[in-house]
Design a protein around this motif. Structure first.
Motif, PDB file in Angstrom:
ATOM      1  N   GLU A   1      79.374  63.027  35.332  1.00 48.07           N
ATOM      2  CA  GLU A   1      77.981  63.442  35.440  1.00 48.07           C
ATOM      3  C   GLU A   1      77.077  62.247  35.169  1.00 48.07           C
ATOM      4  O   GLU A   1      77.190  61.591  34.130  1.00 48.07           O
ATOM      5  CB  GLU A   1      77.681  64.563  34.450  1.00 48.07           C
ATOM      6  CG  GLU A   1      78.439  65.851  34.736  1.00 48.07           C
ATOM      7  CD  GLU A   1      78.134  66.932  33.719  1.00 48.07           C
ATOM      8  OE1 GLU A   1      77.359  66.649  32.769  1.00 48.07           O
ATOM      9  OE2 GLU A   1      78.669  68.047  33.855  1.00 48.07           O
ATOM     10  N   GLY A   2      76.190  61.976  36.110  1.00 51.03           N
ATOM     11  CA  GLY A   2      75.273  60.860  35.937  1.00 51.03           C
ATOM     12  C   GLY A   2      75.388  59.855  37.063  1.00 51.03           C
ATOM     13  O   GLY A   2      75.929  60.139  38.140  1.00 51.03           O
ATOM     14  N   THR A   3      74.878  58.644  36.799  1.00 51.19           N
ATOM     15  CA  THR A   3      74.855  57.580  37.797  1.00 51.19           C
ATOM     16  C   THR A   3      75.727  56.416  37.327  1.00 51.19           C
ATOM     17  O   THR A   3      75.665  56.009  36.164  1.00 51.19           O
ATOM     18  CB  THR A   3      73.419  57.069  38.018  1.00 51.19           C
ATOM     19  OG1 THR A   3      72.592  58.177  38.423  1.00 51.19           O
ATOM     20  CG2 THR A   3      73.382  55.998  39.093  1.00 51.19           C
TER      21      THR A   3
ATOM     22  N   GLU B   1      73.550  63.613  43.733  1.00 52.98           N
ATOM     23  CA  GLU B   1      72.578  63.506  42.653  1.00 52.98           C
ATOM     24  C   GLU B   1      73.118  63.992  41.314  1.00 52.98           C
ATOM     25  O   GLU B   1      72.569  63.651  40.255  1.00 52.98           O
ATOM     26  CB  GLU B   1      71.299  64.291  43.004  1.00 52.98           C
ATOM     27  CG  GLU B   1      71.497  65.792  43.164  1.00 52.98           C
ATOM     28  CD  GLU B   1      71.975  66.188  44.541  1.00 52.98           C
ATOM     29  OE1 GLU B   1      72.018  67.410  44.820  1.00 52.98           O
ATOM     30  OE2 GLU B   1      72.306  65.288  45.357  1.00 52.98           O
ATOM     31  N   ASN B   2      74.188  64.768  41.317  1.00 58.41           N
ATOM     32  CA  ASN B   2      74.766  65.279  40.066  1.00 58.41           C
ATOM     33  C   ASN B   2      75.779  64.327  39.442  1.00 58.41           C
ATOM     34  O   ASN B   2      76.066  64.419  38.252  1.00 58.41           O
ATOM     35  CB  ASN B   2      75.433  66.632  40.309  1.00 58.41           C
ATOM     36  CG  ASN B   2      74.444  67.689  40.765  1.00 58.41           C
ATOM     37  OD1 ASN B   2      73.335  67.784  40.217  1.00 58.41           O
ATOM     38  ND2 ASN B   2      74.823  68.469  41.774  1.00 58.41           N
ATOM     39  N   GLY B   3      76.333  63.477  40.252  1.00 61.40           N
ATOM     40  CA  GLY B   3      77.334  62.550  39.732  1.00 61.40           C
ATOM     41  C   GLY B   3      78.413  62.239  40.748  1.00 61.40           C
ATOM     42  O   GLY B   3      78.142  62.134  41.953  1.00 61.40           O
TER      43      GLY B   3
ATOM     44  N   LYS C   1      77.064  52.746  36.652  1.00 57.86           N
ATOM     45  CA  LYS C   1      76.481  51.425  36.406  1.00 57.86           C
ATOM     46  C   LYS C   1      77.043  50.449  37.437  1.00 57.86           C
ATOM     47  O   LYS C   1      78.251  50.448  37.714  1.00 57.86           O
ATOM     48  CB  LYS C   1      76.829  50.952  35.007  1.00 57.86           C
ATOM     49  CG  LYS C   1      76.207  51.777  33.893  1.00 57.86           C
ATOM     50  CD  LYS C   1      76.610  51.225  32.528  1.00 57.86           C
ATOM     51  CE  LYS C   1      75.995  52.052  31.406  1.00 57.86           C
ATOM     52  NZ  LYS C   1      76.391  51.517  30.071  1.00 57.86           N
TER      53      LYS C   1
ATOM     54  N   GLU D   1      83.895  59.910  31.051  1.00 56.00           N
ATOM     55  CA  GLU D   1      82.611  59.578  30.434  1.00 56.00           C
ATOM     56  C   GLU D   1      82.036  58.263  30.941  1.00 56.00           C
ATOM     57  O   GLU D   1      80.900  57.915  30.625  1.00 56.00           O
ATOM     58  CB  GLU D   1      82.792  59.488  28.905  1.00 56.00           C
ATOM     59  CG  GLU D   1      83.292  60.774  28.267  1.00 56.00           C
ATOM     60  CD  GLU D   1      82.308  61.923  28.420  1.00 56.00           C
ATOM     61  OE1 GLU D   1      81.080  61.652  28.479  1.00 56.00           O
ATOM     62  OE2 GLU D   1      82.759  63.080  28.493  1.00 56.00           O
ATOM     63  N   HIS D   2      82.815  57.542  31.728  1.00 59.21           N
ATOM     64  CA  HIS D   2      82.367  56.218  32.156  1.00 59.21           C
ATOM     65  C   HIS D   2      82.590  56.037  33.649  1.00 59.21           C
ATOM     66  O   HIS D   2      83.669  56.343  34.170  1.00 59.21           O
ATOM     67  CB  HIS D   2      83.116  55.123  31.385  1.00 59.21           C
ATOM     68  CG  HIS D   2      82.945  55.219  29.910  1.00 59.21           C
ATOM     69  ND1 HIS D   2      81.921  54.601  29.230  1.00 59.21           N
ATOM     70  CD2 HIS D   2      83.671  55.888  28.962  1.00 59.21           C
ATOM     71  CE1 HIS D   2      82.016  54.871  27.944  1.00 59.21           C
ATOM     72  NE2 HIS D   2      83.077  55.647  27.766  1.00 59.21           N
TER      73      HIS D   2
END
Length: 423
Positions: free
Chosen positions: A411-413, A392-394, A415, A287-288
């Protein structure tokens, strides 16, 4: 009356003659006999540790008959391997006792003749061991750590301390105590991973050259330590020594500043396995994702550096790792970027640490988990290989620990934080 008596006698005579004809001749009578077996020497025989020869004397005979070739002979038996039976006849049984290298022992020799028998106890004294000259020390604690071959490839490393008082709850030496600390090297262990390791039995010798060879203990890390009420009072290197480990006893003989110490320990060595527990296959959706951006400070003008973390718990509000969290850290080198954006692409494993763009440097890439107290790691393991893809998906990463494979997805970008220069 006379006629009557004569008639009676005439009738009785044939019966009398018939009875005499059925009685066998005296020389055809089957004789009866019974065996007799009598011990005439001592019922208990004692021998020194050196062993020797012994003879048991007795009488073995058949009553009321002369012994013939068909008469059975006496037999002797003993279950002890250290007793060798030689000859057994109608008068004696000879035997030999082997030398005793251990504790006192006892056995029984059973002599049997037909249905008669007796036992003789054979007792042998223990080996007399002359106490070697030196300062004798009885250790009541033995503890240490097992490092496998991480410091000595192909040879396992055990570090133990023989002591009279052991260590306190925090692992520190106790006041007014003595410690014989030994840096041991033994053949590679090939069994399953376990939390505590047995100390291999064998003979370890002092190694002045610190070669870390099998069956040695190093001069560099082995030492004699004593404490007083408040501090360490002596910390000295050994000049020579030998450690002998058996199932029953551990004996260390070491020389310190001309004094010979003879240390004995009976009991189990408590040796903690500090090597990582072997990994198992794992698939994890984290998740991180966050990274420290170092720019090109390590490879000026050639590549930028992102130190990327994938974690199930991430950081707390103060920027610290979370208790019980797991963390995968990847030392990524990318093409040069104008801002703190992790470039898309696939990053491959680089165990040569070339720091080239598009690689994962092996030197700083690792996996670890924070313990429940937040004071350290439950595990801290370096991968044997890894690959990572950013799109682009992660992020997707595959991390190998020998045969075990961990597959991570996010999933995501991620930090990105700018790494500050160290002051």
């Amino acid at each position: 009356m006379k006629i009557k008596n004569q008639l009676f006698m005439a009738v009785a005579l044939p019966l009398l003659f018939a009875a005499c004809e059925q009685k066998p001749a005296p020389d055809n009578i089957e004789p009866t006999y019974a065996p007799e077996l009598t011990l005439t020497s001592e019922a208990t025989m004692k021998f020194a540790a050196e062993g020797g020869e012994g003879v048991i004397y007795y009488t073995a005979q058949m009553v009321e008959v002369t012994r013939t070739e068909d008469t059975p002979a006496p037999e002797a038996k003993c279950d002890a391997e250290w007793v060798t039976l030689n000859t057994t006849d109608f008068e004696k049984c000879s035997f030999e006792i082997g030398a005793n290298e251990g504790e006192a022992r006892e056995a029984k020799i059973v002599v049997t003749y037909v249905d008669k028998s007796f036992e003789v106890a054979v007792k042998q004294a223990a080996k007399v061991v002359e106490e070697p000259e030196g300062t004798h020390f009885e250790a009541t604690y033995s503890s240490g750590a097992y490092y496998a071959d991480q410091y000595s490839p192909g040879v396992d490393n055990y570090f133990i301390s023989l002591s009279d008082n052991g260590f306190d709850a925090n692992g520190y030496v106790q006041p007014n105590s003595t410690y014989f600390r030994l840096d041991l090297y033994a053949p590679k262990y090939d069994g399953p991973w376990q939390e505590y390791m047995p100390l291999p039995a064998g003979e370890y010798h002092y190694d002045a050259n610190n070669t870390y060879a099998e069956w040695t203990f190093s001069a560099d890390y082995s030492e004699y330590v004593t404490t007083n009420d408040t501090e360490v009072s002596a910390k000295l290197k050994f000049e020579s020594g030998t450690l002998v480990v058996t199932e029953e006893l551990t004996t260390f003989t070491g020389v310190v500043e001309g004094t010979t110490y003879i240390v004995t320990f009976k009991g189990e060595h408590i040796i903690a396995n500090v090597t990582p527990k072997p990994m198992e296959n794992r698939e994890l959706k984290v998740e991180h994702a966050y990274a420290l951006y170092y720019g090109d400070r390590f490879t000026p003008g050639q590549a930028d550096n992102f130190y990327l973390y994938l974690s199930d718990k991430g950081l707390d509000e103060y920027g610290f790792e979370q208790v019980g969290g797991i963390y995968y850290a990847f030392d990524l080198y990318t093409e040069l970027v104008d801002n703190m954006t992790l470039p898309y692409g696939t990053y491959t494993w680089d165990d040569k640490d070339t720091l080239a763009a598009g690689t994962i440097s092996a030197y700083y890439t690792k996996y670890y988990s924070v313990n429940e107290e937040g004071s350290g790691y439950n595990e801290s393991v370096y991968p044997t290989m890894a690959s990572l893809t950013v799109d682009e998906n992660g992020i997707k990463a595959e991390v190998w620990f020998d045969e075990a494979k961990h597959t991570l997805t996010f999933e995501g970008t991620a930090k990105i934080y700018e790494a500050k220069d160290e002051e």
